[in-house]
Enzyme design. Structure first.
Site, short mmCIF file in Angstrom:
data_model
loop_
_atom_site.label_atom_id
_atom_site.label_comp_id
_atom_site.label_asym_id
_atom_site.label_seq_id
_atom_site.Cartn_x
_atom_site.Cartn_y
_atom_site.Cartn_z
N ASP A 486 -39.29 -22.63 64.07
CA ASP A 486 -38.85 -23.80 63.32
C ASP A 486 -38.28 -24.78 64.36
O ASP A 486 -37.98 -24.38 65.48
CB ASP A 486 -37.79 -23.38 62.31
N ASP A 854 -37.28 -21.01 55.74
CA ASP A 854 -38.25 -20.19 56.47
C ASP A 854 -38.31 -18.76 55.97
O ASP A 854 -39.02 -17.94 56.55
CB ASP A 854 -37.86 -20.16 57.97
#
EC number: 7.2.2.-
Length: 1218
Positions: A486, A854
């Site tokens: 990320d 996520d």
């Protein structure tokens, strides 16, 4: 008829979901049950034990197939690659047991929701339901649809209107009782299993059963010491396992127990408010939310709003605002209506309500959606109770090895039968000795060998503040060759620094206002939007919320006040009151009151609020979000014409850019505003300008990415941020190396007469930095040949393009993924899908993120690492308390060390079984065996200690540019075992035959005479030997022999040899000498063996059951053993573990990796037309029959499942709800 019967016999449970199961119907058969009972008695319970291990055999033996509607027993089978079976009994629930009369009329519904599974599953006139429970979830048989369906939840088919109207006033007492009986209690009950039950489960493990059989056999033959040692170790192992399981059970029980004891207030239809215990809640109840409150169920908010902390589920400690489900007059299922945003209306079980905000029409209310184990928290607990098995090649290969060794044992069994029968040994002794040989090949500690490395690795990871809730995945980390990151909070800093604002006026961007001067933003609609358009809350006098919102709000220098204090002054029920602070720019507005909020969502990429300026009668809408998204909702004449260029000028420098917009609502009635749909509010806005924020790289990012790159581990960025910003961050961090080409892949969905298209756009100027702008070439329908450096290129795309390519250019996807580096504007569902697509290309994927958006991708990856300050986040298997990406190489290093250690221990134990098997075969030929203490030293002092300490070698500090072997059946490993087996076989057979040629050799039973006859040939310590050899007949003749005396030191040193050569250090582990305990044990074992070999002490030779031989023979034994060590070490180190040599062999013989990504890389390297640059391709699904570029269509690709464009996200499990 027969086909229908077969069809009715089988059905799918949870179709399309992660926990999908096949269900087969069976009916008990009395004759079969009687036969099984007799067989169980005759086998002394052996058949029952087999049935315990194989539940499907029990069903097949005791039952006959039948349609599911008639079944009293069901057999369930998972639809994954493991094909695991479960047996469950079907039971009936009778509504006649309720205290009130239940309608028996067919036309009357039992519950208010006419489409409820309960109504459809009720069997009349008996008023019963046929049920079963699978992994804590209750299912009822729906005869109309011929399948079992879940109860304990409201059906997803309910529309927004259904939820408000059908359940808005609460349930009647009678309906509550029906639902309580059918759905069961709203409780997540984790039983603390009694110790005796845990003990029985451990003891009945096939490994322990085999071990019990082995130990019984050894004890019957007088192998007391070794058997007792193994029994003690086994008991310790079982006790520790039971203790660990018991502790886990207690912890989990304590974790969920409080959930079952919450006092709640509900609304009962026609009765009003009622207080009860949370375990009595049922789906459809109306729950009243007080202030601070722990949610005992999943519920959908229908009135008022609240702020909750979902940290327990996601690891994200930022408060989340929940808004009520809108009242929409349509029949669309409520989740489909809300799309991915439906989670903003749902309160999840186990989360904490920290603030409630009534709407002015009464208390905050929510409809109970799911209870018990159907809830989000229930899903979490079930995932702990019933973990999904890992499909790792290592474990399947290990099983094949064990089967191979067992086959060797069976061959040995028949060999022993033949030899002993040939010598006329009584049948009882023959069978006993044959069984002993059967147990030799499979060492009792073999199944545990693969986990020992994980135990040490887990301890070392814990010291580095990396915590693991799935130790089996540590070995998988050793195979990772692609890591997805990320961006925000992972590669870059969590906090964003304000750089400035760029307001607009007269359809043009104005001069930027810089925050470097220290001055707050001057008053304007842009300032009002920054002050009000956020999800911040005031909690205990402190403003809390998203870091981006906090920074934006701080830039205005305004302040937030408690809404309760000023609510009367403004005459309305409000969410927040914002006033100018002492350092704020002069403002004509006394305060801004936010009345309604449409929260931010990753899928929508925007949020908006409805606010009122103090003293005004009308209302204002303020929106903020991704610039491209916000511009879409603005009137085109208000968006500056150079908007794309201005946006790009900031994003290419790595800035985070937020756009803001505004419009005025000409409404004077608050109730009208509260019922406005989001679509109507977020339309026809005026573009206000851009908010520019700096998102700096973490100082560790560049070094870690460089380390991974040098180790040839691919790195990929998956982010929800802007594509240009993501590309710049990738370049600045050198995820995209300097000089590499970047090709933006932009795909558009098909329109009425135009098919889906994909455009390949080359980013020209690769040298970027502050003040530098990238230039984009014109895109046309022509192909441009690759320029210099074309072989090093990286694809970048947005989530929208990924989705279009997934649907319309599926054959292109693997070609893009093998060189795809930046994936921006990705929704949580798309992140998970991308991870799965990488896995289909045979990548071992790691994912590192913050654990919030996520969580689906973290679960999908082979190794998901959540950066969280909590010790263990359930969002991923691994959690790092050190919130930077340094944890990634740490984890990979430890994974590689654990994997190599597991292979080393496994190879050692395999060789241990083979070496012992060869010596046993040779000695059996003469009806001989090693002595008890000889076995004791080999099995306990060497093998057991090796298994316990071999894996404790630390990981090598530098990542090698290649991975360790991931398969036990790889050529180097198989050759290693084969060649070492050959060396051992040659040495043992040679020694066995050569000792017979010695002039002093004689049979055991002639030992005393033999000694006298050959006295002159022995060592000088004749008097010592004469004093005790006369008692040699007291030692069993099958043990005391020259063969055992010769083979024992050779095999013992051979064990030490293979332990040493299989403990290779660099490049994946530190050198063997750094493992002090292991090194000391090997040296001590070698020293002790040599001492015993050359000592002439009577007590030692009597104890070890050896015969003294001449010194030259002993020297010869040592020389042979050391020669074998040298040869084995050279072959292992210089040939079998020589990575460069194996690469050369592969090249010479044309061997290539079978991995999909390697195959694609090879194909694309040979394709002169790839990558396409500056052209547009069209799919073949348009109405006008557009050209398909044949060069990019591969018939070898299997069509994959489609993403749902307007529907629900791809994940069906608990994580999709978060």
């Amino acid at each position: 008829m027969e086909e229908n019967s077969k069809k009715d016999h089988r059905a799918l449970l949870n179709q399309g979901e992660e926990d999908e199961l096949e269900v087969f119907g069976y009916r008990d058969h009395n004759v079969r049950k009687a036969f099984c009972l007799v067989a169980s008695v005759l086998t002394c319970g052996g058949l029952l034990l087999v049935f315990y291990w194989r539940p499907q055999w029990r069903v097949w033996a005791n039952c006959i197939p039948c349609p599911l509607q008639e079944a009293d027993t069901v057999l369930l089978r998972t639809t994954d690659e493991f094909q695991r079976y479960m047996r469950k009994k079907v039971f009936c629930l009778y509504l006649s047991t309720l205290k009130f009369p239940v309608s028996k009329k067919w036309e009357e519904s039992l519950v208010a929701d006419r489409h409820s599974v309960i109504n459809q599953a009720l069997i009349k006139p008996e008023l019963k339901l046929r049920c079963m429970e699978v992994q804590k979830i209750r299912y009822v048989w729906n005869d109309l649809e011929k399948r079992f369906q879940k109860v304990g939840l409201l059906e997803d088919s309910n529309s927004c209107s259904d939820i408000h109207q059908t359940f808005g006033l609460g349930l009647t007492s009678e309906e509550q009782e029906v639902r309580r009986l059918v759905c069961g209690p709203n409780a997540i009950e984790v039983e603390i299993q009694p110790i005796w039950k845990l003990l029985v489960k451990q003891v009945l493990n096939p490994f322990y059963v085999f071990q019990a059989f082995t130990l019984t056999l050894w004890l019957s033959q007088g192998y007391i010491e070794y058997s007792v040692a193994i029994i003690i170790l086994t008991v310790i192992s079982i006790v520790l396992s039971v203790y660990d399981l018991r502790q886990q059970s207690v912890k989990l029980h304590n974790l969920v127990e409080d959930h079952n004891k919450v006092q709640v207030t509900i609304i009962v239809k026609d009765k009003g408010l009622e207080e009860l215990e949370s375990r009595l809640l049922v789906p459809g109840d109306i729950l009243i939310l007080p202030g601070k409150f722990s949610l005992p169920c999943d519920a959908v908010l229908i009135d008022g709003s609240c702020v909750v902390n979902e940290g327990m589920l996601t690891g994200e400690s930022i408060p989340v605002t929940k808004t009520p489900l809108p009242q929409m007059e349509n029949t669309m299922p409520w989740k489909c209506h809300s799309l991915e945003d439906y989670r903003k209306h749902v309160l999840f079980c186990g989360t904490e309500v920290i603030q409630v905000k009534p709407s002015g029409q009464g208390p905050v209310r929510a409809v109970v959606l799911q209870t018990g184990y159907n809830t989000a928290k229930g899903d979490l607990v079930r995932s702990i109770l019933y973990p999904r098995p890992l499909n790792f090649k290592l474990y399947s290969d290990a099983f094949k090895f064990i089967v191979f060794l067992a086959c060797l044992g069976v061959m040995g069994f028949f060999y022993a039968l033949g030899v002993y029968m040939y010598h006329g040994v009584p049948p009882k002794d023959t069978v006993t000795m044959a069984l002993i040989l059967l147990t030799v090949t499979v060492p009792p500690v073999l199944p545990a060998a693969l986990t020992i490395g994980n135990v040490y690795a887990q301890k070392r990871l814990k010291k580095k503040k990396i915590f693991c809730i799935s130790p089996q995945r540590i070995n998988m980390c050793g195979q990772i060759n692609l890591v997805c990151f990320d961006k925000t909070g992972t590669l870059t800093e969590d906090g964003l620094d304000l750089w400035g604002t760029v307001p607009t006026a007269d359809n043009c961007f104005q001069e930027a206002h810089s925050f470097a001067s220290g001055q707050a933003v001057p008053w304007s609609p842009l300032c009002a939007a920054m002050a009000s358009c956020h999800s911040l809350i005031l909690l205990n006098g402190t403003i809390q919320g998203d870091p981006l919102d906090l920074k934006m709000f701080e830039g205005t220098a305004w302040k937030m006040e408690d809404c309760i204090v000023d609510s009367c002054k403004f005459g309305t029920s409000v969410s927040n009151i914002i006033k100018p602070g002492p350092k704020a720019s002069k403002s004509p507005v006394e305060a801004i009151i936010t009345l309604c909020q449409f929260p931010f969502s990753s899928s929508l990429q925007r949020m908006s609020v409805i606010a009122q300026l103090a003293g005004e009668n009308h209302f204002h809408v303020y929106m903020k979000g991704a610039p491209e998204m916000v511009a879409r909702f603005c009137r085109s004449e208000t968006v500056p014409k150079n908007f794309p260029q201005e946006l790009r000028s900031y994003t290419v420098q790595g800035f985070r850019v937020i756009a803001l917009a505004h419009k005025t609502l000409k409404m004077g009635n608050l109730s009208e505003v509260e019922h406005l749909a989001r679509e109507k509010v977020e339309s026809e806005l005026t573009f206000l300008g851009l908010l520019i924020m700096e998102n700096r790289l973490k100082k560790e990012t560049k070094l870690v990415l460089k380390e991974l790159s040098e180790a040839r581990i691919r790195t990929v960025m998956i982010t929800g941020d802007n594509l240009q910003t993501a590309i710049t961050v990738a370049k600045n961090s050198e995820m995209i190396p300097p000089g590499s080409q970047v090709i933006i892949v932009e795909a558009d969905e098909p329109e009425e007469f135009v098919p889906a298209s994909v455009t390949w756009q080359l980013v020209e100027n690769q040298e970027t930095g502050p003040g530098k702008k990238e230039i984009y070439m014109h895109t046309g329908n022509s192909s441009t040949p690759r320029g210099e450096g074309g072989s090093c290129y990286h694809f970048a795309m947005s989530g929208k393009s990924y989705q279009v390519i997934f649907q319309h250019f599926n054959s292109l996807l693997p070609k893009i993924l093998v060189n795809g580096t930046v994936f921006a504007r990705m929704s949580p569902g798309q992140k998970s899908s991308l991870i799965e697509e990488f896995q289909k290309l045979n990548y071992y994927v790691g994912m590192c993120g913050d654990g919030a958006n996520d969580c689906g991708a973290l679960k999908a990856a082979h190794a998901g690492i959540s950066l969280s300050e909590q010790e263990a986040s359930v969002a991923s298997p691994f959690t790092s308390k050190t919130t930077n990406i340094q944890c990634v190489p740490h984890l990979i290093r430890e994974g590689r060390a654990a994997l190599v250690s597991s292979f080393g221990v496994f190879k050692y134990l395999t060789m241990y079984g083979i070496i012992q098997f060869i010596s046993a075969l040779l000695l059996y030929w003469q009806l001989q065996l090693f002595g008890n203490y000889q076995y004791l030293m080999q099995d306990v002092a060497i093998t057991l200690m090796v298994c316990l300490t071999m894996s404790s070698t630390h990981a090598y500090p530098k990542l090698a540019p290649y991975r360790p072997a991931g398969q036990l059946l790889s050529p180097p490993l198989l050759l290693s075992i084969f060649l070492n087996s050959c060396f051992s076989c040659i040495v043992q057979i040679s020694a066995f035959l050569y000792v017979k040629q010695q002039p002093w050799y004689c049979e055991v039973y002639q030992y005393s005479e033999c000694f006298l006859a050959n006295q002159s040939n022995f060592s000088t310590n004749v008097s010592l030997e004469r004093n005790w050899t006369g008692n040699a007949t007291l030692i069993p003749g099958s043990i005391l022999s020259f063969e055992t005396t010769t083979l024992w030191p050779i095999t013992t040193i051979n064990y030490i040899t293979v332990a040493f050569i299989f403990s290779k250090g660099k490049p994946f582990r530190k050198p063997i000498y750094t493992n002090y305990i292991f090194s000391f044990l090997l040296l001590a074992a070698l020293g002790l063996t040599i001492f015993i070999l050359f000592s002439d002490f009577q007590v030692i030779y009597r104890g070890m059951e050896l015969i003294p031989t001449i010194t030259s023979w002993r020297v010869l034994i040592l020389v042979v053993a050391l020669t074998q060590f040298c040869v084995a070490f050279f072959v292992e180190d210089s040939i079998l573990q020589n990575h460069e040599l194996w690469l050369l062999i592969k090249r010479e013989f044309g061997f290539y990796s079978k991995s999909q990504y390697r195959t694609w890389q090879k194909k694309l390297a040979e394709d002169s037309t790839w990558p396409p640059i500056n052209r547009t391709d069209y799919s073949g699904d348009g109405k006008n029959g557009f050209y398909i570029n044949g060069g990019y269509e591969s018939h070898e690709q299997i069509p994959k499942r489609k993403l749902k464009l307007g529907g629900q996200p791809t994940e069906q499990h608990f994580w999709a709800r978060l």
